[in-house]
Design an enzyme around this catalytic site. Structure first.
Site: not given
Ligand code: AP5
Length: 195
Positions: A13, A88, A124, A134, A145
């Site tokens: 994402k 979310r 990943r 992280r 998660r």
């Molecule tokens: P990346 O682009 O970082 O993937 P992502 O989907 O953004 O993954 P996250 O782990 O950041 O998502 P998340 O939903 O757990 O975290 P968030 O910050 O939203 O890519 C991942 C890896 O893969 C990277 O190393 C990248 O280089 C690699 N990659 C990408 N594309 C690739 C490809 N095509 N091929 C190969 N490799 C690739 O949320 C974190 C926390 O915040 C939540 O757990 C919660 O506690 C809180 N939170 C956030 N939003 C809310 C909300 N709306 N409500 C309540 N709590 C919330």
């Protein structure tokens, strides 16, 4: 262009949202990044959110809307946004929909879903844990998660599909190929909407 990304942790994402924001010259708003900034700055929201982030649980809904609403409104007025991580769950989606109903040109035009297998997601996040600090990229928290996504976030896919907004693409292609696929679909959809 006003876009939302809904996909499991590790699906790409953040990676894709940054590239699409550059391509369309719109703002990337990541709720996860905003929470991590609040935690790093030691604000009241950050202190409240920290334990949820570390456990891999969703932060309670009441904290989230305040964090993103004004940014989304400003970005929509300035030309568009790509939201990554909010809404979310269905409750957040309903709150966003009610808020958007009070304004013109603020709601989502498309919701992008990235399809990635569980093994690839785990791989990943484990790879990222060796490069970044992280606190939620530990083996146990990664599994939690993924469970939280299944129980709370995945229902959003049907919610947005029923509204004709969902665009689901293969997220296991190269980063550049995923971006190109999304752009091709969005441009085709917007061209037919304008015709
Ligand atoms: P990346 O682009 O970082 O993937 P992502 O989907 O953004 O993954 P996250 O782990 O950041 O998502 P998340 O939903 O757990 O975290 P968030 O910050 O939203 O890519 C991942 C890896 O893969 C990277 O190393 C990248 O280089 C690699 N990659 C990408 N594309 C690739 C490809 N095509 N091929 C190969 N490799 C690739 O949320 C974190 C926390 O915040 C939540 O757990 C919660 O506690 C809180 N939170 C956030 N939003 C809310 C909300 N709306 N409500 C309540 N709590 C919330």
């Amino acid at each position: 262009m006003r876009l939302l990304m809904v996909a499991p942790p590790g699906a790409g994402k953040g990676t894709q949202a940054k590239r699409l924001a550059d391509h369309y010259d719109i703002e990337h708003i990541s709720s996860g990044d905003l929470f991590r900034q609040e935690v790093a700055a030691g604000t009241e929201i950050g202190r409240q959110a920290k334990r949820y982030l570390e456990a891999g649980d969703l932060v309670p809904d009441e904290f989230v809307l305040n964090l993103v609403a004004s940014r989304v409104a400003a970005a929509a007025a300035a030309g568009g946004y790509i939201l990554d991580g909010y809404p979310r769950n269905v409750h957040q989606a309903e709150a966003a929909r009610e808020l958007a109903a009070n304004y013109e040109n603020i709601g989502f035009q498309s919701v992008i879903h990235l399809r990635v297998s569980r093994d690839e997601l785990r791989g990943r996040m484990v790879a990222r844990s060796k490069l970044e600090a992280r606190t939620d990229d530990t083996a146990a928290t990664i599994e939690h998660r993924l469970e939280v996504f299944d129980s709370q976030t995945e229902p959003l896919l049907e919610y947005y599909a029923n509204r004709g907004l969902l665009l689901s693409v293969d997220g296991e292609l190269t980063v550049a190929a995923v971006t190109a696929t999304i752009i091709a679909h969005l441009d085709a959809m917007h061209a037919s909407a304008d015709a």
